[in-house]
Design an enzyme around this catalytic site. Sequence first.
Site, short mmCIF file in Angstrom:
data_model
loop_
_atom_site.label_atom_id
_atom_site.label_comp_id
_atom_site.label_asym_id
_atom_site.label_seq_id
_atom_site.Cartn_x
_atom_site.Cartn_y
_atom_site.Cartn_z
N CYS A 24 -19.45 1.43 8.73
CA CYS A 24 -18.67 0.75 9.76
C CYS A 24 -17.46 1.63 9.99
CB CYS A 24 -18.26 -0.64 9.29
SG CYS A 24 -17.12 -1.47 10.42
N CYS A 55 0.39 4.77 7.07
CA CYS A 55 -0.26 4.56 8.38
C CYS A 55 0.73 3.83 9.31
CB CYS A 55 -1.55 3.77 8.21
SG CYS A 55 -2.59 4.46 6.89
N CYS A 61 0.83 -1.21 0.00
CA CYS A 61 0.00 0.00 0.00
C CYS A 61 0.87 1.26 0.00
CB CYS A 61 -0.92 -0.02 1.22
SG CYS A 61 -2.06 1.38 1.25
N CYS A 106 -19.44 -6.59 3.54
CA CYS A 106 -18.72 -5.40 3.98
C CYS A 106 -17.41 -5.35 3.19
CB CYS A 106 -18.43 -5.49 5.48
SG CYS A 106 -17.45 -4.10 6.10
N ARG A 154 -17.80 -3.34 17.99
CA ARG A 154 -17.06 -4.59 17.72
C ARG A 154 -15.71 -4.61 18.41
NH1 ARG A 154 -16.78 -4.75 12.30
NH2 ARG A 154 -18.93 -5.40 12.40
N CYS A 214 0.50 -0.01 10.29
CA CYS A 214 0.00 -1.00 9.34
C CYS A 214 1.08 -1.92 8.75
CB CYS A 214 -0.76 -0.31 8.21
SG CYS A 214 -1.62 -1.50 7.15
N CYS A 239 -16.38 -9.64 5.55
CA CYS A 239 -15.72 -8.34 5.30
C CYS A 239 -14.47 -8.55 4.46
CB CYS A 239 -15.31 -7.70 6.61
SG CYS A 239 -16.64 -7.57 7.79
N1 SAM Z 1 -6.73 0.44 3.25
C1 SAM Z 1 -8.01 0.57 3.83
C2 SAM Z 1 -8.07 1.67 4.88
O1 SAM Z 1 -7.04 2.11 5.36
O2 SAM Z 1 -9.19 2.07 5.22
C3 SAM Z 1 -8.55 -0.72 4.41
C4 SAM Z 1 -7.67 -1.66 5.20
S1 SAM Z 1 -7.04 -1.06 6.76
C5 SAM Z 1 -5.91 -2.36 7.12
C6 SAM Z 1 -8.43 -1.23 7.86
C7 SAM Z 1 -8.25 -0.85 9.32
O3 SAM Z 1 -7.53 -1.86 10.01
C8 SAM Z 1 -7.46 0.40 9.64
O4 SAM Z 1 -8.21 1.56 9.47
C9 SAM Z 1 -7.11 0.18 11.09
O5 SAM Z 1 -8.11 0.71 11.94
C10 SAM Z 1 -7.08 -1.34 11.23
N2 SAM Z 1 -5.69 -1.81 11.47
C11 SAM Z 1 -4.72 -1.93 10.54
N3 SAM Z 1 -3.58 -2.36 11.09
C12 SAM Z 1 -3.83 -2.51 12.42
C13 SAM Z 1 -3.01 -2.90 13.53
N4 SAM Z 1 -1.73 -3.22 13.39
N5 SAM Z 1 -3.59 -2.95 14.74
C14 SAM Z 1 -4.89 -2.62 14.91
N6 SAM Z 1 -5.70 -2.23 13.89
C15 SAM Z 1 -5.17 -2.17 12.67
FE1 SF4 Z 2 -2.85 1.24 3.40
FE2 SF4 Z 2 -2.74 0.02 5.76
FE3 SF4 Z 2 -3.15 2.65 5.64
FE4 SF4 Z 2 -5.10 0.96 4.82
S1 SF4 Z 2 -4.30 1.16 6.90
S2 SF4 Z 2 -4.38 2.82 3.78
S3 SF4 Z 2 -3.83 -0.71 3.97
S4 SF4 Z 2 -1.28 1.56 4.97
#
Ligand code: SAM
Ligand code: SF4
Length: 331
Positions: free
Chosen positions: A195, A64, A60, A135, A267, A67, A104
């Site tokens: 959500c 973030c 990606c 979802c 959730r 992530c 989802c």
């Molecule tokens: N890329 C899309 C986005 O950012 O909306 C969808 C996937 S993203 C992985 C979905 C959510 O997963 C994030 O907004 C975050 O809240 C949660 N998430 C991702 N990595 C995480 C982590 N290491 N621990 C807890 N929650 C996490």
């Molecule tokens: Fe990309 Fe992860 Fe951020 Fe979603 S949470 S936009 S998958 S870096």
Amino acid sequence: MNTSTAPVEVAGDWTTEAVEALYALPFNDLIYRAASVHRQHFDPNRVQLSTLLSVKTGGCSEDCGYCAQSARYDTGLGRERLLDVAEVVETARAAKTGGATRFCMGAAWRGPKDRDLDAVVEMVREVKALGLETCVTLGMLRPGQAERLKAAGLDYYNHNLDTGSGFYGEVITTHRHADRLDTLAQVRAAGIHVCCGGIIGMGESRRVRAQLIAELASLDPPPESVPINMLVKIPGTPLAAGEDLDPLEFVRTVACARITMPTSHVRLSAGRRELGEAVQALCFLAGANSIFYGDRLLTTGNPEADADRRLFDKLGLKPEPVQGRRCAGTD
Ligand code: SAM
Ligand code: SF4
Ligand code: DTB
């Protein structure tokens, strides 16, 4: 005697200060209030089960800080292709057999290209045809994309605020909090349920957690589904080395979500393996009424389905049937 003088339920907009005051209540008073609100709107012994599948993993563009799937951090995850529709449908069928009512699908995108959306639309159509709620979480949407998803039968779009607006820039710099609100508005306008939740344990203050809850509760209407994630520390990400958050602060956050968003499903999301059974039981008491069910989240582990069934048996909890809410609501 109820020692809490504040009313049991307060309607309307929530300020950060009002949510901070909830956090500051004695733990027993806070949980009692949350449990009371929960019982007014739901059967307290029913829990909704959603199963997650990463349909497009890794690579990606976004940064973030939590992530595993950001291409900017060396987390050991490669960029994978978008799964075939047939593969996704097989996994969804197994999830339904296992007892999930919602499926989802997550993609590691900043947002979908129209070509990617063609395949996702097909996934939604076929998963919906199995009799599951659908979802997806695909990142930021462009005009017209939410309408295409709705037409395919999408029930929920997951797009988290993730943290309080005042802390957002500390965790993510490649898009803004306002961009998240823009996508949420498009999802609403298309008639898709929202959500939307966040992550705690990222080094934020309690005030930031209160701001996140206040901002979620002030969405109009509040999200139908509110995932509360405990940070799963991913080696290689900037947030991997932070201090652990006290699990009781997670329970308080669930309670604050329940009180401020009385008719939403709250959730218990990422981090359940680390929380253990006793803390999860407190979360259910505090009004959590949904979980991710199945041995994987997106890239990390989740409690085994067998372990969750044993926990449900111990607590006398039952899975919620589709649309199983006791009182009329928005979802
Ligand atoms: N890329 C899309 C986005 O950012 O909306 C969808 C996937 S993203 C992985 C979905 C959510 O997963 C994030 O907004 C975050 O809240 C949660 N998430 C991702 N990595 C995480 C982590 N290491 N621990 C807890 N929650 C996490
Ligand atoms: Fe990309 Fe992860 Fe951020 Fe979603 S949470 S936009 S998958 S870096
Ligand atoms: C949400 O709030 N949590 C889920 C889902 N929405 C997409 C994702 C949790 C991801 C946990 C880390 C991982 O497995 O990569």
